[in-house]
Write a protein that holds these residues in place. Structure first.
Motif, PDB file in Angstrom:
ATOM      1  N   ALA A   1      25.847  47.386  12.562  1.00 56.45           N
ATOM      2  CA  ALA A   1      25.589  48.698  13.155  1.00 56.45           C
ATOM      3  C   ALA A   1      26.535  48.966  14.324  1.00 56.45           C
ATOM      4  N   ARG A   2      26.926  47.916  15.027  1.00 57.69           N
ATOM      5  CA  ARG A   2      27.829  48.082  16.174  1.00 57.69           C
ATOM      6  C   ARG A   2      29.295  48.166  15.754  1.00 57.69           C
ATOM      7  N   THR A   3      29.662  47.413  14.736  1.00 57.55           N
ATOM      8  CA  THR A   3      31.068  47.358  14.339  1.00 57.55           C
ATOM      9  C   THR A   3      31.427  48.376  13.276  1.00 57.55           C
ATOM     10  N   SER A   4      30.436  48.791  12.489  1.00 58.77           N
ATOM     11  CA  SER A   4      30.654  49.705  11.352  1.00 58.77           C
ATOM     12  C   SER A   4      31.678  49.137  10.375  1.00 58.77           C
ATOM     13  N   SER A   5      31.771  47.819  10.314  1.00 53.67           N
ATOM     14  CA  SER A   5      32.748  47.172   9.436  1.00 53.67           C
ATOM     15  C   SER A   5      32.172  45.856   8.924  1.00 53.67           C
TER      16      SER A   5
END
Length: 381
Positions: A312-316
Motif C-alpha cells: 500500500a505504501r510502495t504501490s509496487s
C-alpha cells in the motif's frame, strides 16, 4: 589456488574440491536448474487443465494465474535430494530415517496443499494434516528437547516429555502456517524462503555433523531460487499452498534435525530470528483480528499482512518484494551473528544470497521487457 582455499576456509568451507562441498553445490544447482526449466512446461499444462487462481478482490492477478508452482518446487527439491544421496549417502541410519520422515511429511503437505489449491479444504482438515506431519517428526525423535538447552533448568521427564511434544507440534504447525500466510505478493515467499534456507544452510555448514541438514537446505534453497525466476513480478506462476506449506514445514523440521545446535545442546534461537518475518506477520495479523472481535482469525482473510501494508505504501509489487527480502537478509545477519559465525562467513553468505536474488530478479524483468517490446507495450510495473 592456495589463496582461494584460504578464502574458502574463512567462509567455513574446509575443502573446495572435497566430496562434501561438491555434493552440496551440485544439490543446490540441480534443484535450481530443474525447477527453473520445469516450471514453463508445468505452467502450460496447468493452463490446459485449469489449475489456476481466479481474480478476486484480495488477489493482485487480473487474469487466471496458474497455481501449481508448488509442484515444481517439490519436484526440484526431491530430484536434488535423490541426486545428493547418490553422490554421498548418509551413513548414519537414524539420520536416514529422520530425513525420510521429513520428506514424507513434506510430501503429505504438498499433496494436501495442492488439493486445497484446486478444490478447497476446510481449515480443520489442513490443520489436522499439519498436526499429523508434526507427529511424524516426533515419532522419529525430532523434537524440541528443553533439557538439551543449556541455559534452561533441567525438567523431570514427566514434565519435559509432554511439554516438548506440545511445543514441537506448535512450532511445526505455526511456522507452516506463517509462511503460508505471508504468500500474497509476487516474489515475497519465494525470496524470503530462499534467504531463510540459504542462511540456515550456511550456518549448518559450519558444523561437520550437520550433513543431512545441509543437503536438505541446499535442495530447498535451490528450488526456491529456480521458482523465483518465474514468480518475481509480474508472476507467470504462483506456488499456492502446496509450495508455501512445503517451505514452512521443511524449514521447521530441519531446525529439529540439528541444523543449529550449540555444543552443549539444542537451540531454536537462530531459526526463530531468521524466520522472524513470517512469524511476526502471522502474530500481528491474528492479534489484530482477535482485537476486532473475529473469533476464528484464520478463516477471515484481509489485507492487514505486512506485505499488504508495504504494498500500500510502495504501490509496487517488485519494491515490496525487495524490501521484504532485505528484511529477511537483516534477520539472517542477526541470526548468524548470535550463532557465533565468523564475520567473513556472515558477509559471504549475505552477499551470495543477495547476488542470487538480483540475478533471478534481473532475468525475470529482462524477459518481461522483451515480451513487452515485441508487443510494443511499456513496462507495467
Amino acid at each position: 589456488m592456495e589463496s582461494l582455499r584460504a578464502l574458502a576456509a574463512q567462509l567455513g568451507i574446509a575443502d573446495l574440491t572435497g566430496r562434501g562441498f561438491l555434493s552440496v553445490l551440485i544439490t543446490f544447482v540441480s534443484a535450481g536448474v530443474f525447477t527453473w526449466f520445469f516450471i514453463p512446461r508445468l505452467r502450460d499444462f496447468a493452463i490446459q487443465v485449469g489449475w489456476a487462481d481466479q481474480p478476486n478482490e484480495r488477489r493482485l492477478n487480473k487474469e487466471p494465474l496458474p497455481n501449481a508452482g508448488g509442484l515444481a518446487i517439490y519436484a526440484g527439491f526431491i530430484v536434488s535430494i535423490i541426486l545428493a544421496w547418490a553422490l554421498r549417502p548418509i551413513a548414519v541410519d537414524i539420520v536416514n530415517i529422520q530425513v525420510l520422515a521429513i520428506l514424507l511429511g513434506a510430501s503429505m503437505l504438498v499433496l494436501v496443499g495442492f488439493i486445497d489449491d484446486q478444490y478447497g479444504l476446510s481449515p480443520v482438515t489442513r490443520l489436522l494434516v499439519q498436526t499429523l506431519a508434526a507427529i511424524l517428526l516426533l515419532v522419529n525423535d525430532l523434537r524440541i528437547d528443553f533439557n538439551a538447552i543449556p541455559f534452561l533448568p533441567v525438567l523431570p521427564d514427566v514434565i519435559n516429555q509432554p511439554l516438548s511434544t506440545v511445543v514441537t507440534i506448535l512450532w511445526v504447525v505455526a511456522l507452516t502456517n506463517a509462511v503460508n500466510l505471508l504468500d500474497g505478493v509476487d516474489g515475497v515467499v519465494g525470496g524470503v524462503a530462499f534467504v531463510a534456507s540459504f542462511v540456515l544452510l550456511a550456518t549448518a555448514a559450519q558444523f561437520p555433523d550437520r550433513a543431512a541438514a545441509v543437503v536438505l537446505l541446499a535442495g530447498l534453497s535451490g528450488a526456491a531460487l529456480g521458482y523465483l525466476r518465474h514468480n518475481f513480478n509480474p508472476s507467470r506462476i504462483i506456488m499456492g499452498d502446496a509450495g508455501s506449506t512445503l517451505f514452512g514445514y521443511t524449514l521447521a523440521a530441519v531446525s529439529l534435525l540439528g541444523t543449529l545446535k550449540f555444543s552443549a545442546g539444542a537451540s531454536l534461537i537462530v531459526p526463530l530470528i531468521v524466520l522472524a518475518l513470517p512469524l511476526l506477520d502471522t502474530t500481528q495479523v491474528v492479534i489484530g483480528r482477535l482485537a476486532r472481535g473475529i473469533r476464528n482469525p484464520l478463516r477471515h482473510p484481509d489485507k492487514t499482512h505486512i506485505h499488504h501494508r508495504v504494498l500500500a505504501r510502495t504501490s509496487s509489487a517488485r519494491r515490496t518484494a525487495v524490501i521484504l527480502w532485505l528484511v529477511a537478509l537483516a534477520c539472517g545477519t542477526v541470526g548468524m551473528s548470535l550463532q557465533g559465525l565468523r564475520f567473513q562467513a556472515i558477509v559471504g553468505t549475505i552477499v551470495s544470497a543477495a547476488l542470487c536474488l538480483i540475478f533471478v530478479a534481473y532475468r525475470r524483468v529482462r524477459a518481461r521487457n522483451l515480451e513487452l517490446a515485441q508487443t510494443g507495450q511499456g513496462d507495467d510495473e
